[in-house]
Motif scaffolding. Structure first.
Motif, mmCIF file in Angstrom:
data_model
loop_
_atom_site.group_PDB
_atom_site.id
_atom_site.type_symbol
_atom_site.label_atom_id
_atom_site.label_comp_id
_atom_site.label_asym_id
_atom_site.label_seq_id
_atom_site.Cartn_x
_atom_site.Cartn_y
_atom_site.Cartn_z
ATOM 1 N N ASP A 13 -18.310 21.084 -103.121
ATOM 2 C CA ASP A 13 -18.325 20.623 -101.723
ATOM 3 C C ASP A 13 -19.571 19.791 -101.436
ATOM 4 N N PHE A 14 -20.727 20.252 -101.893
ATOM 5 C CA PHE A 14 -21.963 19.509 -101.673
ATOM 6 C C PHE A 14 -21.945 18.162 -102.388
ATOM 7 N N LYS A 15 -21.288 18.085 -103.532
ATOM 8 C CA LYS A 15 -21.218 16.821 -104.273
ATOM 9 C C LYS A 15 -20.426 15.753 -103.520
ATOM 10 N N LYS A 16 -19.661 16.147 -102.524
ATOM 11 C CA LYS A 16 -18.888 15.187 -101.741
ATOM 12 C C LYS A 16 -19.763 14.395 -100.778
ATOM 13 N N PHE A 17 -20.994 14.882 -100.530
ATOM 14 C CA PHE A 17 -21.907 14.177 -99.638
ATOM 15 C C PHE A 17 -22.506 12.968 -100.354
ATOM 16 N N PRO A 18 -22.742 11.871 -99.615
ATOM 17 C CA PRO A 18 -23.313 10.676 -100.264
ATOM 18 C C PRO A 18 -24.724 10.951 -100.787
ATOM 19 N N GLY A 19 -24.993 10.485 -101.995
ATOM 20 C CA GLY A 19 -26.319 10.639 -102.576
ATOM 21 C C GLY A 19 -26.609 11.999 -103.183
ATOM 22 N N ILE A 20 -25.625 12.871 -103.187
ATOM 23 C CA ILE A 20 -25.824 14.216 -103.745
ATOM 24 C C ILE A 20 -25.109 14.294 -105.091
ATOM 25 N N GLY A 21 -25.904 14.410 -106.159
ATOM 26 C CA GLY A 21 -25.339 14.567 -107.496
ATOM 27 C C GLY A 21 -25.201 16.044 -107.840
ATOM 28 N N LYS A 22 -24.863 16.317 -109.104
ATOM 29 C CA LYS A 22 -24.609 17.691 -109.538
ATOM 30 C C LYS A 22 -25.842 18.582 -109.381
#
Length: 197
Positions: A13-22
């Motif tokens: 879910d957090f990876k769906k945010f822009p600029g957030i990688g694994k």
């Protein structure tokens, strides 16, 4: 070691945010699980749902609103001028700095054929319904290829209306996004705008 399924779902879910990688997503998920109280997490999730359910785009100008549009209903704003911007972030930047006192028109993006975004996908047609009594339309779009293409397209359509079409001056670096500009550069660009020919 295998992470719990619930944790992996949160990371995704957090990876769906822009600029957030694994790695960033894993850090955020670990922070939520190990350091946030259940009450805070519950409140955060309620805020997410509430924001998604209650915030919409103004049907007139496209700015984010809840029940009423604070821009359209503000009688102190200049009705003679409309500034056309790509998205809501641009409005927030300009409003935070109190640089513009007219009305806005949010396009919802820029023409970008490489991503399948054409003029028909943007909030452009409704701009022409708002031009009665308007003296100037300021095209405040980023200096990217997509921003330039969108500005050119709108400028051509505006030729049939009795309005001055201006473009913010290039205090904004070419290729830069408007939302990254510092206050002084933004103010200079707005104050030194030129007729767009």
């Amino acid at each position: 070691m295998k992470y719990p399924d619930s944790f992996l779902k949160l990371v995704e879910d957090f990876k769906k945010f822009p600029g957030i990688g694994k790695k960033s997503a894993e850090r955020l998920a670990l922070f939520v699980i190990s350091q946030m109280d259940k009450e805070v997490v519950s409140e955060f999730s309620n805020h997410l749902v509430s924001a998604k359910n209650n915030i919409s785009h103004c049907p007139i100008c496209g700015v984010l609103m809840e029940e009423h549009c604070s821009i359209c209903e503000d009688e102190n704003r200049d009705d003679d001028t409309i500034m056309v911007v790509s998205d809501e972030r641009d409005v927030f930047v300009l409003e935070r700095n109190h640089l513009f006192h007219g009305k806005y028109h949010v396009l919802g993006g820029s023409i970008d054929f490489s991503r399948g975004i054409s003029a028909e996908d943007l909030n452009i047609d409704s701009l022409f319904k708002r031009l009665d009594g308007v003296k100037e339309v300021i095209l405040s779009l980023s200096g990217t290829v997509e921003g330039e293409l969108t500005a050119q397209y709108i400028k051509e359509l505006l030729k049939q209306y009795p309005v001055l079409v201006s473009r913010i001056a290039y205090g904004i670096p070419v290729g830069a996004d408007l939302s990254y500009a510092d206050d002084q550069t933004l103010e200079r660009a707005l104050n030194n705008r030129l007729k767009y020919e």
